[in-house]
Design an enzyme around this catalytic site. Structure first.
Site, PDB file in Angstrom:
ATOM      1  N   SER A  25       2.753 -11.961  15.492  1.00  0.00           N
ATOM      2  CA  SER A  25       3.216 -11.330  16.721  1.00  0.00           C
ATOM      3  C   SER A  25       2.160 -10.341  17.187  1.00  0.00           C
ATOM      4  O   SER A  25       1.682  -9.513  16.399  1.00  0.00           O
ATOM      5  CB  SER A  25       4.527 -10.590  16.460  1.00  0.00           C
ATOM      6  OG  SER A  25       4.724  -9.622  17.479  1.00  0.00           O
ATOM      7  N   HIS A  49       2.646 -15.489  18.634  1.00  0.00           N
ATOM      8  CA  HIS A  49       4.013 -15.101  18.990  1.00  0.00           C
ATOM      9  C   HIS A  49       3.938 -13.942  19.984  1.00  0.00           C
ATOM     10  O   HIS A  49       3.400 -12.873  19.673  1.00  0.00           O
ATOM     11  CB  HIS A  49       4.761 -14.697  17.713  1.00  0.00           C
ATOM     12  CG  HIS A  49       6.196 -14.321  17.911  1.00  0.00           C
ATOM     13  ND1 HIS A  49       7.221 -15.233  17.872  1.00  0.00           N
ATOM     14  CD2 HIS A  49       6.779 -13.120  18.132  1.00  0.00           C
ATOM     15  CE1 HIS A  49       8.385 -14.619  18.046  1.00  0.00           C
ATOM     16  NE2 HIS A  49       8.143 -13.321  18.216  1.00  0.00           N
ATOM     17  N   ASP A  55       5.985 -11.351  22.329  1.00  0.00           N
ATOM     18  CA  ASP A  55       7.299 -10.721  22.496  1.00  0.00           C
ATOM     19  C   ASP A  55       7.442 -10.162  23.898  1.00  0.00           C
ATOM     20  O   ASP A  55       6.790  -9.179  24.256  1.00  0.00           O
ATOM     21  CB  ASP A  55       7.462  -9.592  21.465  1.00  0.00           C
ATOM     22  CG  ASP A  55       7.604 -10.138  20.059  1.00  0.00           C
ATOM     23  OD1 ASP A  55       8.530 -10.924  19.826  1.00  0.00           O
ATOM     24  OD2 ASP A  55       6.765  -9.787  19.193  1.00  0.00           O
ATOM     25  N   MET A 114       9.758  -8.249  26.415  1.00  0.00           N
ATOM     26  CA  MET A 114      10.929  -7.350  26.396  1.00  0.00           C
ATOM     27  C   MET A 114      11.079  -6.701  27.768  1.00  0.00           C
ATOM     28  O   MET A 114      10.081  -6.309  28.380  1.00  0.00           O
ATOM     29  CB  MET A 114      10.741  -6.261  25.346  1.00  0.00           C
ATOM     30  CG  MET A 114      10.471  -6.794  23.943  1.00  0.00           C
ATOM     31  SD  MET A 114      10.469  -5.443  22.750  1.00  0.00           S
ATOM     32  CE  MET A 114       9.836  -6.293  21.294  1.00  0.00           C
ATOM     33  N   HIS A 156       8.694 -15.362  22.829  1.00  0.00           N
ATOM     34  CA  HIS A 156      10.010 -14.871  22.389  1.00  0.00           C
ATOM     35  C   HIS A 156      10.544 -13.961  23.489  1.00  0.00           C
ATOM     36  O   HIS A 156      10.106 -12.811  23.635  1.00  0.00           O
ATOM     37  CB  HIS A 156       9.846 -14.127  21.056  1.00  0.00           C
ATOM     38  CG  HIS A 156      11.113 -13.533  20.532  1.00  0.00           C
ATOM     39  ND1 HIS A 156      11.143 -12.632  19.484  1.00  0.00           N
ATOM     40  CD2 HIS A 156      12.407 -13.705  20.895  1.00  0.00           C
ATOM     41  CE1 HIS A 156      12.396 -12.278  19.247  1.00  0.00           C
ATOM     42  NE2 HIS A 156      13.180 -12.911  20.093  1.00  0.00           N
ATOM     43  N   MET A 211      12.990 -11.555  24.914  1.00  0.00           N
ATOM     44  CA  MET A 211      14.079 -10.605  24.642  1.00  0.00           C
ATOM     45  C   MET A 211      14.432  -9.975  25.985  1.00  0.00           C
ATOM     46  O   MET A 211      14.150  -8.798  26.247  1.00  0.00           O
ATOM     47  CB  MET A 211      13.625  -9.576  23.615  1.00  0.00           C
ATOM     48  CG  MET A 211      13.587 -10.141  22.204  1.00  0.00           C
ATOM     49  SD  MET A 211      12.577  -9.157  21.090  1.00  0.00           S
ATOM     50  CE  MET A 211      10.984  -9.867  21.475  1.00  0.00           C
ATOM     51  N   MET A 237      16.706 -13.697  13.835  1.00  0.00           N
ATOM     52  CA  MET A 237      16.127 -12.354  13.794  1.00  0.00           C
ATOM     53  C   MET A 237      16.504 -11.682  12.473  1.00  0.00           C
ATOM     54  O   MET A 237      17.685 -11.632  12.111  1.00  0.00           O
ATOM     55  CB  MET A 237      16.653 -11.511  14.955  1.00  0.00           C
ATOM     56  CG  MET A 237      16.143 -11.909  16.331  1.00  0.00           C
ATOM     57  SD  MET A 237      14.350 -11.921  16.498  1.00  0.00           S
ATOM     58  CE  MET A 237      13.928 -10.216  16.131  1.00  0.00           C
ATOM     59  N   GLY A 251       7.660  -3.312  13.042  1.00  0.00           N
ATOM     60  CA  GLY A 251       7.609  -2.367  11.934  1.00  0.00           C
ATOM     61  C   GLY A 251       8.933  -1.980  11.322  1.00  0.00           C
ATOM     62  O   GLY A 251       9.013  -1.006  10.574  1.00  0.00           O
ATOM     63  N   ASP A 303      11.917 -13.659  12.073  1.00  0.00           N
ATOM     64  CA  ASP A 303      11.134 -12.675  12.830  1.00  0.00           C
ATOM     65  C   ASP A 303      11.702 -11.296  12.555  1.00  0.00           C
ATOM     66  O   ASP A 303      12.863 -11.024  12.855  1.00  0.00           O
ATOM     67  CB  ASP A 303      11.231 -13.029  14.325  1.00  0.00           C
ATOM     68  CG  ASP A 303      10.437 -12.086  15.213  1.00  0.00           C
ATOM     69  OD1 ASP A 303       9.693 -11.240  14.687  1.00  0.00           O
ATOM     70  OD2 ASP A 303      10.569 -12.216  16.444  1.00  0.00           O
TER      71      ASP A 303
HETATM   72  C1  DX5 Z   1      10.796  -7.516  17.233  1.00  0.00           C
HETATM   73  C2  DX5 Z   1       9.888  -8.662  17.620  1.00  0.00           C
HETATM   74  C3  DX5 Z   1       9.032  -9.088  16.524  1.00  0.00           C
HETATM   75  C4  DX5 Z   1       8.090  -8.029  16.013  1.00  0.00           C
HETATM   76  C5  DX5 Z   1       7.935  -8.247  14.550  1.00  0.00           C
HETATM   77  O1  DX5 Z   1      11.855  -7.404  18.091  1.00  0.00           O
HETATM   78  O2  DX5 Z   1      10.632  -9.789  18.028  1.00  0.00           O
HETATM   79  O3  DX5 Z   1       8.310 -10.285  16.843  1.00  0.00           O
HETATM   80  O4  DX5 Z   1       6.825  -8.026  16.603  1.00  0.00           O
HETATM   81  O5  DX5 Z   1       7.205  -7.203  14.026  1.00  0.00           O
HETATM   82  P1  DX5 Z   1       7.215  -6.905  12.447  1.00  0.00           P
HETATM   83  O6  DX5 Z   1       6.646  -8.124  11.787  1.00  0.00           O
HETATM   84  O7  DX5 Z   1       6.356  -5.702  12.328  1.00  0.00           O
HETATM   85  O8  DX5 Z   1       8.637  -6.664  12.054  1.00  0.00           O
HETATM   86 ZN    ZN Z   2       9.512 -11.707  18.192  1.00  0.00          ZN
END
Ligand code: DX5
Ligand code: ZN
Length: 225
Positions: free
Chosen positions: A16, A39, A41, A43, A72, A74, A143, A151, A181
């Site tokens: 990601s 990947h 993200d 948002m 992805h 969100m 998830m 993190g 994820d």
């Molecule tokens: C969180 C994201 C993830 C995130 C994962 O909502 O969908 O893809 O980047 O990050 P780590 O691997 O640090 O949990």
């Molecule tokens: Zn993600």
């Protein structure tokens, strides 16, 4: 590994870029040249509290890499937005079950745009209401943290649901990928794999490493044991 591992797809690592340097995305993506996909993200500050990037930035990312893009979403209203990521040439588009108004129609629209269709479930969302539509999907994203931030700590409470998903996917012939994820790192990846996941998103575990490609190799080595 589970007894029915003969159906299992070979494991894939999808770093990601959420934890990458957003002012230098092209360079950051070049540091994960051995990844199976990038990947991304997306948002919207509504479905999740955080805000990242959208179509214009993904269009630019598309031009900087030949790696497959695993988007992805969100976001609210994926029924409207997801097909537009497919139109940009993204190989896989994931929408959230909690946000989609018509997940079957949306999956079919993504396929009509030559993209793979994937559906994500938040940790507390059960898989049971969706079992009859699994055959519409190329990938199921479980998830393993509450979506919104990188993190966070891996939630072991999702493992039984991953096992149930694995049984359902194997009943259908095992071709649907099971992605995890959130909180995936050298300490947690084998628990997710043992439960039945085959596609692993890793954000901070890859981008907090000095050499992201070496971090990917380390995760692959763990899965190969
Ligand atoms: C969180 C994201 C993830 C995130 C994962 O909502 O969908 O893809 O980047 O990050 P780590 O691997 O640090 O949990
Ligand atoms: Zn993600």
């Amino acid at each position: 590994m589970a007894a029915d591992a003969q159906h299992r797809r070979s494991p894939c690592i999808h770093p990601s870029i959420l934890n990458a340097d957003f002012a230098n995305l092209a360079r950051e993506i070049s540091r994960i040249s051995t990844a199976d996909a990038v990947h991304v993200d997306v948002m919207d500050n509504h479905f999740v509290p955080n805000l990242t990037l959208g179509l214009p930035v993904v269009e630019s990312i598309r031009k900087t890499t030949d790696l497959p893009l695993d988007i992805h979403l969100m976001i609210e209203d994926p029924d409207i937005w997801a097909p537009q990521y497919a139109e940009l040439g993204c190989e896989s588009v994931t929408f959230h079950a909690e946000a989609a108004k018509a997940p079957v129609r949306l999956a079919r629209e993504l396929h009509a745009q030559q993209a793979q269709a994937a559906m994500a479930l938040k940790p507390a969302t059960g898989i049971e209401p969706y079992l009859d539509m699994l055959g519409e999907l190329d990938m199921l994203l479980m998830m393993t943290v509450e979506p919104g931030f990188g993190g966070q700590a891996f939630l072991d409470l999702v493992l039984p649901k991953i096992r149930r998903a694995r049984r359902a996917v194997d009943d259908l012939g095992g071709q649907i990928a099971i992605q995890v994820d959130g909180g995936i790192n050298a300490e947690t990846i084998l628990r997710a794999a043992d439960a039945g996941a085959d596609t692993f998103v890793a954000g901070s575990a890859v981008y907090s490493a000095e050499d992201p490609d070496a971090a990917i190799a380390d995760l692959r080595a763990l899965l190969a044991r």
